[in-house]
Design a protein around this motif. Structure first.
Motif, PDB file in Angstrom:
ATOM      1  N   VAL A 198       0.797  -0.805  -0.002  1.00  0.00           N
ATOM      2  CA  VAL A 198       0.330  -0.100   0.175  1.00  0.00           C
ATOM      3  C   VAL A 198       0.824   1.299  -0.347  1.00  0.00           C
ATOM      4  O   VAL A 198       1.707   1.469   0.866  1.00  0.00           O
ATOM      5  CB  VAL A 198      -1.156   0.115   0.898  1.00  0.00           C
ATOM      6  CG1 VAL A 198      -1.552   1.316   0.971  1.00  0.00           C
ATOM      7  CG2 VAL A 198      -1.878  -1.235   1.118  1.00  0.00           C
ATOM      8  N   GLN A 199       0.888   2.248  -1.287  1.00  0.00           N
ATOM      9  CA  GLN A 199       1.184   3.685  -1.717  1.00  0.00           C
ATOM     10  C   GLN A 199       0.420   4.824  -0.136  1.00  0.00           C
ATOM     11  O   GLN A 199       1.376   5.602   0.141  1.00  0.00           O
ATOM     12  CB  GLN A 199       2.258   3.777  -2.904  1.00  0.00           C
ATOM     13  CG  GLN A 199       2.238   2.941  -3.340  1.00  0.00           C
ATOM     14  CD  GLN A 199       3.520   2.737  -3.104  1.00  0.00           C
ATOM     15  OE1 GLN A 199       4.807   3.167  -2.462  1.00  0.00           O
ATOM     16  NE2 GLN A 199       3.638   1.218  -2.488  1.00  0.00           N
ATOM     17  N   GLY A 200      -0.408   4.365  -0.016  1.00  0.00           N
ATOM     18  CA  GLY A 200      -1.433   5.986  -0.014  1.00  0.00           C
ATOM     19  C   GLY A 200      -2.920   4.636   1.013  1.00  0.00           C
ATOM     20  O   GLY A 200      -3.227   4.453   0.318  1.00  0.00           O
ATOM     21  N   VAL A 201      -3.125   6.278   1.347  1.00  0.00           N
ATOM     22  CA  VAL A 201      -4.412   6.201   2.073  1.00  0.00           C
ATOM     23  C   VAL A 201      -5.615   7.330   2.155  1.00  0.00           C
ATOM     24  O   VAL A 201      -4.522   8.296   1.975  1.00  0.00           O
ATOM     25  CB  VAL A 201      -5.123   5.496   3.698  1.00  0.00           C
ATOM     26  CG1 VAL A 201      -4.742   4.000   3.519  1.00  0.00           C
ATOM     27  CG2 VAL A 201      -4.211   6.110   4.133  1.00  0.00           C
ATOM     28  N   LYS A 202      -6.619   7.350   1.241  1.00  0.00           N
ATOM     29  CA  LYS A 202      -7.406   8.929   1.577  1.00  0.00           C
ATOM     30  C   LYS A 202      -8.870   8.159   1.989  1.00  0.00           C
ATOM     31  O   LYS A 202      -9.660   7.457   1.628  1.00  0.00           O
ATOM     32  CB  LYS A 202      -7.020   9.497   0.272  1.00  0.00           C
ATOM     33  CG  LYS A 202      -6.935  10.598   0.037  1.00  0.00           C
ATOM     34  CD  LYS A 202      -6.735  11.458  -0.978  1.00  0.00           C
ATOM     35  CE  LYS A 202      -6.377  12.670  -1.037  1.00  0.00           C
ATOM     36  NZ  LYS A 202      -5.213  13.232  -0.393  1.00  0.00           N
ATOM     37  N   PHE A 203      -9.518   9.031   2.693  1.00  0.00           N
ATOM     38  CA  PHE A 203     -11.105   9.236   2.820  1.00  0.00           C
ATOM     39  C   PHE A 203     -11.414  10.508   1.340  1.00  0.00           C
ATOM     40  O   PHE A 203     -11.373  11.864   0.889  1.00  0.00           O
ATOM     41  CB  PHE A 203     -11.613  10.202   3.944  1.00  0.00           C
ATOM     42  CG  PHE A 203     -11.292   9.081   4.891  1.00  0.00           C
ATOM     43  CD1 PHE A 203     -12.502   7.985   5.302  1.00  0.00           C
ATOM     44  CD2 PHE A 203     -10.283   9.688   5.565  1.00  0.00           C
ATOM     45  CE1 PHE A 203     -11.859   7.468   6.596  1.00  0.00           C
ATOM     46  CE2 PHE A 203      -9.712   8.981   7.104  1.00  0.00           C
ATOM     47  CZ  PHE A 203     -10.368   8.267   7.138  1.00  0.00           C
ATOM     48  N   HIS A 204     -12.390   9.576   0.965  1.00  0.00           N
ATOM     49  CA  HIS A 204     -13.241  10.605  -0.205  1.00  0.00           C
ATOM     50  C   HIS A 204     -14.045  11.785   0.445  1.00  0.00           C
ATOM     51  O   HIS A 204     -13.919  11.738   1.634  1.00  0.00           O
ATOM     52  CB  HIS A 204     -14.232   9.833  -0.818  1.00  0.00           C
ATOM     53  CG  HIS A 204     -14.668   9.950  -2.346  1.00  0.00           C
ATOM     54  ND1 HIS A 204     -15.912  10.968  -2.240  1.00  0.00           N
ATOM     55  CD2 HIS A 204     -14.462  10.001  -3.564  1.00  0.00           C
ATOM     56  CE1 HIS A 204     -16.145  11.259  -3.706  1.00  0.00           C
ATOM     57  NE2 HIS A 204     -15.064  10.452  -4.941  1.00  0.00           N
ATOM     58  N   PRO A 205     -13.644  12.995  -0.700  1.00  0.00           N
ATOM     59  CA  PRO A 205     -14.265  14.103   0.023  1.00  0.00           C
ATOM     60  C   PRO A 205     -15.787  14.309   0.091  1.00  0.00           C
ATOM     61  O   PRO A 205     -16.614  15.720   0.672  1.00  0.00           O
ATOM     62  CB  PRO A 205     -14.175  15.483  -0.721  1.00  0.00           C
ATOM     63  CG  PRO A 205     -13.267  14.541  -2.221  1.00  0.00           C
ATOM     64  CD  PRO A 205     -13.228  12.894  -1.927  1.00  0.00           C
ATOM     65  N   LEU A 211      -9.854   5.620   0.065  1.00  0.00           N
ATOM     66  CA  LEU A 211      -9.259   5.063  -1.388  1.00  0.00           C
ATOM     67  C   LEU A 211      -7.693   4.292  -0.442  1.00  0.00           C
ATOM     68  O   LEU A 211      -7.424   5.249  -0.186  1.00  0.00           O
ATOM     69  CB  LEU A 211      -8.815   6.216  -2.014  1.00  0.00           C
ATOM     70  CG  LEU A 211      -9.912   6.644  -2.929  1.00  0.00           C
ATOM     71  CD1 LEU A 211     -11.277   7.904  -2.590  1.00  0.00           C
ATOM     72  CD2 LEU A 211      -9.532   7.520  -4.057  1.00  0.00           C
ATOM     73  N   ILE A 212      -7.755   3.151  -0.778  1.00  0.00           N
ATOM     74  CA  ILE A 212      -6.759   2.880  -0.842  1.00  0.00           C
ATOM     75  C   ILE A 212      -5.488   2.871  -2.145  1.00  0.00           C
ATOM     76  O   ILE A 212      -5.738   1.854  -3.501  1.00  0.00           O
ATOM     77  CB  ILE A 212      -6.496   1.426  -0.320  1.00  0.00           C
ATOM     78  CG1 ILE A 212      -7.061   1.690   1.237  1.00  0.00           C
ATOM     79  CG2 ILE A 212      -4.922   0.564  -0.471  1.00  0.00           C
ATOM     80  CD1 ILE A 212      -7.104   0.053   1.964  1.00  0.00           C
ATOM     81  N   THR A 213      -4.284   3.019  -2.615  1.00  0.00           N
ATOM     82  CA  THR A 213      -3.524   3.185  -3.040  1.00  0.00           C
ATOM     83  C   THR A 213      -3.009   1.761  -3.134  1.00  0.00           C
ATOM     84  O   THR A 213      -1.667   2.467  -2.227  1.00  0.00           O
ATOM     85  CB  THR A 213      -2.510   4.364  -3.590  1.00  0.00           C
ATOM     86  OG1 THR A 213      -3.694   4.794  -3.613  1.00  0.00           O
ATOM     87  CG2 THR A 213      -1.764   4.623  -4.899  1.00  0.00           C
ATOM     88  N   THR A 214      -2.305   1.007  -4.195  1.00  0.00           N
ATOM     89  CA  THR A 214      -1.147   0.098  -3.886  1.00  0.00           C
ATOM     90  C   THR A 214       0.008   0.471  -5.346  1.00  0.00           C
ATOM     91  O   THR A 214      -0.378   1.678  -6.096  1.00  0.00           O
ATOM     92  CB  THR A 214      -1.430  -1.200  -4.803  1.00  0.00           C
ATOM     93  OG1 THR A 214      -2.498  -1.006  -5.711  1.00  0.00           O
ATOM     94  CG2 THR A 214      -2.786  -1.757  -3.373  1.00  0.00           C
ATOM     95  N   GLN A 215       1.208  -0.446  -5.460  1.00  0.00           N
ATOM     96  CA  GLN A 215       2.164   0.255  -6.018  1.00  0.00           C
ATOM     97  C   GLN A 215       1.058   0.550  -8.556  1.00  0.00           C
ATOM     98  O   GLN A 215       1.511   1.402  -8.396  1.00  0.00           O
ATOM     99  CB  GLN A 215       2.842  -0.692  -6.678  1.00  0.00           C
ATOM    100  CG  GLN A 215       4.075  -0.734  -6.652  1.00  0.00           C
ATOM    101  CD  GLN A 215       5.134  -1.492  -6.336  1.00  0.00           C
ATOM    102  OE1 GLN A 215       4.992  -2.140  -5.383  1.00  0.00           O
ATOM    103  NE2 GLN A 215       5.776  -1.658  -7.482  1.00  0.00           N
TER     104      GLN A 215
END
Length: 362
Positions: A198-205, A211-215
């Protein structure tokens, strides 16, 4: 394409340089009122700057690399989180906020100290997370609570309402992504297992999405129904950063292989546009919350500003126009601009780089 002059206002020139950090500045964040800027650096400090004057108002020294600083986006509160080593520190800068905001923030953060004792027997598998009371020296500088984890914390991001935040650690598997509720001092592990690093995490606005960002992919989960909504495939080798348009239907993805992909969630899981103008890796992509602008920051030392207009009419595709290339940051050991973000109110951009400076573009 329309002439960039017709698409003003957008940041076009350097207005201020904030100097003081001795290491590369990995992360910056602007508070929701638009008056204050936080920066976190490899020199182990977090600095608070007044944006319009460039004055450094306060310094917190953590003596370890600061990976992320993030203001709470709620306008009712004045609180921010710092990811340093394997913990997240929650701080209320008392000098900045009026008494009302300070009261609301302190009530929220401290409410959990009473409730933790009751809930401990419910957890079926205890998470390796402890909510600790700060030392008296830390309390004097505004630290309210510190959340200790097993591995280095790489990212921390707030939910828009300000009670929840998500963290990403260097741990392998599902334990790397945790969601913390501030008012109850409770941590949850939403994913039992996760494929890919996993590269990053984010809540939708706007929606209850996460949102989970993998490679290589961006996976969007619905937190309420606990299911995968869709997987975006930008077709790149290594994703560096993701941002969601304030209206919620468009997403930009930057990658270390110099590509920027724009996704329209109503159209397809493949990019609507892919742009490759940077000479080196893209480190950060950011939408403006107020203006139809977005920016990409890269290791080539430049920041590129684009006009990105999203129409209410669903039949009309987004309009993407390159506007300006901003240069000013020096490249140090192959690292250029590490973070950039738009001012929440003005059409300004702030950027931080490996040269230890932060710059304001107006």
């Amino acid at each position: 394409l329309p002439d960039p002059r017709d698409l003003r206002p957008f940041p076009a020139a350097e207005a201020l340089v904030y100097e003081g950090h001795t290491g590369c500045v990995r992360t910056i964040s602007v508070d929701p009122t638009g008056l204050w800027l936080l920066s976190g650096s490899n020199d182990g400090t977090v600095r608070l700057w007044e944006i319009v004057t460039g004055r450094c108002a306060q310094i917190w020294n953590f003596k370890e690399i600061v990976h992320k600083v993030e203001w709470c986006p709620s306008l009712d509160m004045c609180v921010f989180a710092v990811a340093v080593a394997s913990r997240v520190v929650v701080i209320i800068p008392a000098d900045l906020c009026d008494s009302q905001k300070r009261l609301v923030s302190e009530e929220l953060v401290r409410a959990g100290f009473g409730s933790t004792a009751n809930d401990e027997d419910e957890d079926d598998d205890a998470l390796p997370v402890s909510w600790d009371t700060p030392t008296s020296a830390e309390q004097a500088s505004g630290v309210q609570v510190s959340i200790a984890m097993r591995a280095t914390v790489m990212a921390v991001t707030w939910h828009r309402r300000g009670d929840y935040m998500a963290t990403l650690t260097k741990e392998e598997g599902g334990g790397s992504v945790l969601v913390h509720q501030l008012s109850k001092h409770k941590s949850q592990r939403p994913f039992r297992k996760l494929k890919g690093s996993v590269q990053g995490v984010k809540f939708h606005p706007t929606k209850p999405w996460f949102l989970i960002t993998t490679q290589r992919n961006v996976r969007i989960y619905n937190l309420v129904q606990q299911e995968l909504v869709k997987t975006l495939q930008p077709g790149v080798k290594w994703i560096s950063s993701v941002d969601v348009h304030p209206q919620g239907d468009n997403i930009i993805v930057g990658s270390y292989d110099k590509k920027l992909s724009w996704f329209d969630l109503d159209l397809s899981v493949k990019p609507y546009r892919s742009i490759r103008y940077h000479k080196q890796a893209i480190r950060q992509v950011q939408f403006s919350r107020k203006f139809p602008l977005f920016a990409t920051a890269s290791d080539d030392g430049s920041i590129q500003i684009y006009h990105g207009k999203v129409y209410d009419d669903l039949n009309q595709n987004p309009l993407i126009v390159p506007l300006k290339i901003l240069r000013g940051h020096e490249i140090r050991s192959n690292l250029g601009v590490l973070d950039c973000l738009f001012h929440p109110i003005q059409p300004w951009l702030l950027s931080s780089g490996a040269d230890g400076t932060i710059r304001l573009w107006t």
